[in-house]
Design an enzyme around this catalytic site. Sequence first.
Site, short mmCIF file in Angstrom:
data_model
loop_
_atom_site.label_atom_id
_atom_site.label_comp_id
_atom_site.label_asym_id
_atom_site.label_seq_id
_atom_site.Cartn_x
_atom_site.Cartn_y
_atom_site.Cartn_z
CB SER A 142 9.54 -7.94 -56.16
OG SER A 142 10.60 -7.03 -55.99
CE1 TYR A 155 8.18 -7.17 -50.75
CE2 TYR A 155 10.22 -6.97 -51.97
CZ TYR A 155 8.87 -6.74 -51.87
OH TYR A 155 8.20 -6.10 -52.88
N1 LIG Z 1 7.08 -0.25 -54.69
C1 LIG Z 1 7.96 -1.05 -55.22
O1 LIG Z 1 9.10 -0.66 -55.51
C2 LIG Z 1 7.60 -2.49 -55.50
C3 LIG Z 1 8.48 -3.25 -56.27
C4 LIG Z 1 8.18 -4.57 -56.54
C5 LIG Z 1 7.02 -5.13 -56.04
N2 LIG Z 1 6.18 -4.37 -55.28
C6 LIG Z 1 4.98 -5.00 -54.77
O2 LIG Z 1 3.86 -4.30 -55.27
C7 LIG Z 1 2.75 -4.45 -54.38
C8 LIG Z 1 2.20 -3.08 -54.04
O3 LIG Z 1 3.21 -2.34 -53.38
P1 LIG Z 1 3.20 -0.74 -53.29
O4 LIG Z 1 4.60 -0.31 -53.39
O5 LIG Z 1 2.17 -0.18 -54.19
O6 LIG Z 1 2.80 -0.58 -51.74
P2 LIG Z 1 1.68 0.26 -50.98
O7 LIG Z 1 2.03 0.15 -49.54
O8 LIG Z 1 1.51 1.60 -51.58
O9 LIG Z 1 0.35 -0.59 -51.24
C9 LIG Z 1 0.20 -1.87 -50.67
C10 LIG Z 1 -1.24 -2.29 -50.79
O10 LIG Z 1 -1.36 -3.62 -50.22
C11 LIG Z 1 -2.35 -3.58 -49.19
N3 LIG Z 1 -1.98 -4.52 -48.13
C12 LIG Z 1 -0.84 -4.58 -47.40
N4 LIG Z 1 -0.92 -5.57 -46.51
C13 LIG Z 1 -2.14 -6.15 -46.67
C14 LIG Z 1 -2.82 -7.21 -46.04
N5 LIG Z 1 -2.26 -7.91 -45.04
N6 LIG Z 1 -4.06 -7.53 -46.46
C15 LIG Z 1 -4.64 -6.83 -47.45
N7 LIG Z 1 -4.07 -5.83 -48.11
C16 LIG Z 1 -2.83 -5.49 -47.70
C17 LIG Z 1 -2.37 -2.14 -48.69
O11 LIG Z 1 -3.58 -1.86 -48.02
C18 LIG Z 1 -2.20 -1.39 -50.00
O12 LIG Z 1 -3.42 -1.31 -50.68
C19 LIG Z 1 3.31 -5.23 -53.19
O13 LIG Z 1 3.01 -6.61 -53.35
C20 LIG Z 1 4.80 -4.99 -53.28
O14 LIG Z 1 5.54 -6.02 -52.66
C21 LIG Z 1 6.45 -3.06 -54.99
#
Ligand SMILES: NC(=O)c1ccc[n+]([C@@H]2O[C@H](COP(=O)([O-])OP(=O)(O)OC[C@H]3O[C@@H](n4cnc5c(N)ncnc54)[C@H](O)[C@@H]3O)[C@@H](O)[C@H]2O)c1
Length: 254
Positions: A142, A155
């Site tokens: 991230s 985080y």
């Molecule tokens: N949304 C943002 O702005 C952003 C920015 C930078 C990084 N990210 C990263 O991108 C990734 C996806 O985030 P998102 O925003 O799509 O979130 P989201 O909540 O829509 O999706 C998260 C996914 O991870 C899975 N997950 C969560 N905890 C888990 C666990 N303990 N075991 C197995 N699966 C698990 C969920 O089931 C889901 O499929 C994450 O790693 C997040 O940190 C997101």
Amino acid sequence: MRGLAGKRVLISGGSSGIGAATARRFLEEGSRVVLGGLDQAEVDAAVAGLATLGEVSGLAGDVSEEAGAARLVEGGLAALGGIDVLVNNAGTAWREPFLEITPGHWDRIVAVNLRGMFLVAQAVARHMVERGSSGVILNMSSTNGLGGEADYAHYNASKGGVLLLTKTMAVELGKHGIRVNALCPGYIQTPLNSSISSGLAGDFVTAYARDHIPLGRPGLAEEVAAGYAFLASDDAAFVHGTELVIDGGQLAIM
Ligand SMILES: NC(=O)c1ccc[n+]([C@@H]2O[C@H](COP(=O)([O-])OP(=O)(O)OC[C@H]3O[C@@H](n4cnc5c(N)ncnc54)[C@H](O)[C@@H]3O)[C@@H](O)[C@H]2O)c1
């Protein structure tokens, strides 16, 4: 994107947000996909929504636990007959001032975002090395792994850890033909961010985009999926041990 047709792709956290958009993108590229997620019903719904696009199946489990990570990788191997690309995407986040973070909350964030990433990556890399097959591993970090946003100490630390995990894996696994890179998205509109911002005052997203993102808007999950697709493709054949920032210019501000 060159070289993605027929690729066997395992996506952790593929049932929602960025991971679900990435599953869609790889299916559109002609890849075969197994996606994981924490919740069985969400995994089933994601698979059902993508089924017309190509070969896709799903597995539920917690990647922070050794058994859950192993089940995901073994299930992926069984369904696909091998793994060419790991999109190591599962993660969680919530806001909490540094002075209020409990040890339990610290442990949970680090367990999912860093331990889980390690467990899944190691299991996939062991398989690739044992088979003598080349491959690609993409770890989700991230912009919070590159800068210290307030209220996200746990985080930020977990995502910073992912960057050095990625670089070390690249140093050790390059000789096996395994390319390893990380993604650093900025603020992306996903269910995770919607749930975080729903508890905040006013129109948080509009104000955040105006004040922090030079392009003036949050990113889309599809725009991060495109980054995963590029890094997995033959067009990125010499990209290794680094991170791709997808943030609308956020990190360019001083
Ligand atoms: N949304 C943002 O702005 C952003 C920015 C930078 C990084 N990210 C990263 O991108 C990734 C996806 O985030 P998102 O925003 O799509 O979130 P989201 O909540 O829509 O999706 C998260 C996914 O991870 C899975 N997950 C969560 N905890 C888990 C666990 N303990 N075991 C197995 N699966 C698990 C969920 O089931 C889901 O499929 C994450 O790693 C997040 O940190 C997101």
